[in-house]
Design an enzyme around this catalytic site. Structure first.
Site, short mmCIF file in Angstrom:
data_model
loop_
_atom_site.label_atom_id
_atom_site.label_comp_id
_atom_site.label_asym_id
_atom_site.label_seq_id
_atom_site.Cartn_x
_atom_site.Cartn_y
_atom_site.Cartn_z
CG ASP A 240 -2.01 0.92 1.26
OD1 ASP A 240 -2.06 1.77 0.35
OD2 ASP A 240 -2.84 0.86 2.18
CG ASP B 297 -9.55 2.88 1.32
OD1 ASP B 297 -8.71 2.67 0.42
OD2 ASP B 297 -9.25 2.95 2.52
#
Ligand code: GAL
Length: 558
Positions: free
Chosen positions: A254, A381
């Site tokens: 990430d 997200d």
């Protein structure tokens, strides 16, 4: 359209993620429970044995291998396998195949059999020993949507146990992925360690493997992760080796705090494109660097505030750069950052599926596979809100040409069971993720599954569309107002067609096979209800608001 920037601070995200509240759990109100039961479409799983899941598995030569044959049916079940290459063995009582893959590349066709008191079944599984992993989209679970950063070894073990006891593993779900917040500090020799809530990472891996399931983990190319834990910057190879020694099978990597390093790299490598700003970017990185820490010492609030300011300043500078110039810089820096870990994983001695998480920026689908990635997030997200999920779906259009076996677009995890989506919206998300050949990573609490949620997640005919071995991502064929038709080619010359109603009232949607230039149909199967429909020239559904229907079509053989 302005190019989104990978270099722009993701700090907003970094700050928001840890603070975001976990979704509300499913209601226990009797009226809601009854309504949800009435919404179940998937027929009950039969007690006779049935082998589910993918029909093709990729592995590299001479690597540890673990595969739990996903099988439904009354217990006890017994399994047998013909065609197992030397080095692999089957536990006949659990249906778990384990061992080491053969040295010789090639396709090994395994003839799987399962039997119980009520009958027996068989299926073929191709084990393709070669260079490619994730030949079908990964299926499993990740803690982040339901638990954010509030996780521990015992929570993950309980979820792994529930993946088995709920029956989810019998339908093909296999990865148990630990997201951000497991990381502790580095030992004196630089080895990364779990924090106090994850005291023994190898033991956690072993527990997950004892179920025949796979162990996933999380890190960042940056110094800090989005949640402010330690990333892999400068320790990539050492971390990949540590992960492999813990038995890790999947890494989510990430971007997070790498932004400031990326800014400095941009200044060093592309000073000519950033004539007015290179020095400022370098001095920002120089000031920022020492403020990062590994959570051993608390960061005074004024220091955090200064870090946010630097990130905001960087954002301002970079947003002034013309889109294509910025894209060229971003792509150069992001590919390098991800390639370093990609190579480290490849030489780690284990097969580790590599998931790139940088929110779809720098057009990752164009280069994600090239740097060793097997899947890549295409958006920011997900949250369990219909409108937000729709926003994510809209951004998948046109990406289908980049997907295929070993390379998947990832619109983020499922939100089914997180308490805020209606039954139709949950059916919609599952249908959409299956037709898009998206990774099926559950995002809910597996210890609190209600019958509706379980029915949506375990419909084998729907899942088969996702796991089809052709590995094609479906695409939007037609959109008329709120009606959307998606199509996906399947193996055996079949097609899946999904009907979506994005609107607020029921909608009649018709599909004519002529739209795909298909000849007459010999079979039409309603995949949610497991029913054959008349193979009439046109197929019509009245689709509920925010709902979806899914069929498989078999054209008449020419
Ligand atoms: C975000 C990522 C999420 C989750 C989170 C953890 O950047 O998109 O899926 O991993 O970080 O802090």
């Amino acid at each position: 359209m302005k190019t989104p920037s990978l270099l722009l601070p993701l700090l907003a995200l970094a700050l928001v993620c840890p603070l975001a509240a976990a979704p509300v759990p499913v209601s226990t109100d009797p009226a809601v429970v009854a309504e949800r039961l009435a919404a179940v479409r998937t027929p009950a799983t039969p007690d006779t044995p049935r082998i589910n899941g993918t029909r093709v598995v990729g592995a590299r030569p001479e690597k540890p291998f673990l595969y739990r044959i996903p099988t439904t049916g009354e217990r006890p079940l017994r399994w047998s396998v013909r065609g197992l290459p030397r080095g692999l063995k089957l536990d006949r009582d659990t249906g778990i195949i384990s061992g080491v893959t053969p040295a010789k590349k090639g396709t090994y066709t395994l003839r799987l059999r399962a039997s119980n008191a009520l009958g027996k079944t068989s299926a073929e599984l191709d084990l393709v020993v070669g260079d490619t992993l994730a030949l079908t989209p990964p299926m499993g679970w990740n803690n982040y949507n339901a638990f954010r950063l509030k996780i521990s070894d015992s929570l993950i073990r309980a979820q792994a146990d529930a993946m088995v006891s709920s029956g989810l593993a019998d339908h093909g779900y296999a990865y148990v992925n630990v997201d951000d917040a497991w990381e502790g500090v580095r030992a004196a020799d630089g080895t990364i360690q779990g924090n106090e809530r994850f005291p023994d990472m190898p033991a956690l891996g072993a527990h997950i493997h004892s179920h025949g399931l796979k162990f996933g983990i999380y890190s960042s190319p940056g110094y800090e992760t989005c949640g402010g834990f330690l990333g892999s910057l400068h320790y990539e190879e050492q971390d990949a080796r540590a992960f492999a020694s813990w038995g890790v099978d999947y890494l989510k990597y990430d971007w997070c705090s790498y932004i400031i390093d990326a800014g400095r790299l941009a200044a060093d490598r592309h000073a000519e494109l950033l004539p007015a700003h290179a020095d400022v970017l370098r001095s920002m990185a120089a000031e920022y660097g020492p403020m990062r820490n590994d959570r051993r010492r608390p960061r005074p609030p004024e220091m955090s505030a200064r870090m946010r300011e630097i990130e905001a300043e960087q954002k301002k500078i970079l947003s002034a750069i013309p889109g294509e110039t910025l894209h060229a810089i971003e792509r150069d820096i992001a590919t390098d950052a991800y390639r370093v870990m990609g190579r480290a994983l490849e030489s780690s001695g284990r097969d580790i599926v590599y998931s790139l998480c940088q929110y779809g920026e720098a057009r990752v689908w164009e280069w994600g596979h090239e740097v060793g990635g097997h899947l890549w997030r295409t958006t920011r997200d997900i949250t369990p809100r219909w409108s937000q999920i729709m926003g994510i779906v809209n951004r998948q259009k046109g990406l289908e040409k980049w997907a295929g076996p070993g390379r998947w677009n990832d619109p983020d995890m499922l939100e089914i069971g997180n308490g805020q989506l209606t039954p139709d919206e949950m059916h919609m998300q599952m249908t959409q993720w299956c037709i898009l050949a998206a990774p099926l990573l559950l995002g809910n609490d597996l210890t609190k599954l209600d019958p509706l949620v379980l029915s949506i997640l375990t419909n084998d005919e729907v899942i088969a569309v996702n796991q089809d071995r052709l590995g094609r991502q479906g695409w939007l064929l037609r959109q008329t107002d709120a009606a959307e038709l998606y199509v996906k080619p399947l193996s055996g010359d079949r097609w899946a067609v999904a009907f979506f109603n994005r609107g607020e009232t029921p909608l009649e949607i018709t599909f004519d096979p002529a739209e795909l230039k298909l000849p007459a149909l010999s079979a039409v199967r309603d995949l949610w209800r497991h029913k054959d429909l008349p193979a009439s020239p046109k197929i019509t559904f009245t689709v509920a608001p925010h709902g979806a229907e899914l069929v498989a079509l078999t054209p008449v053989k020419p």
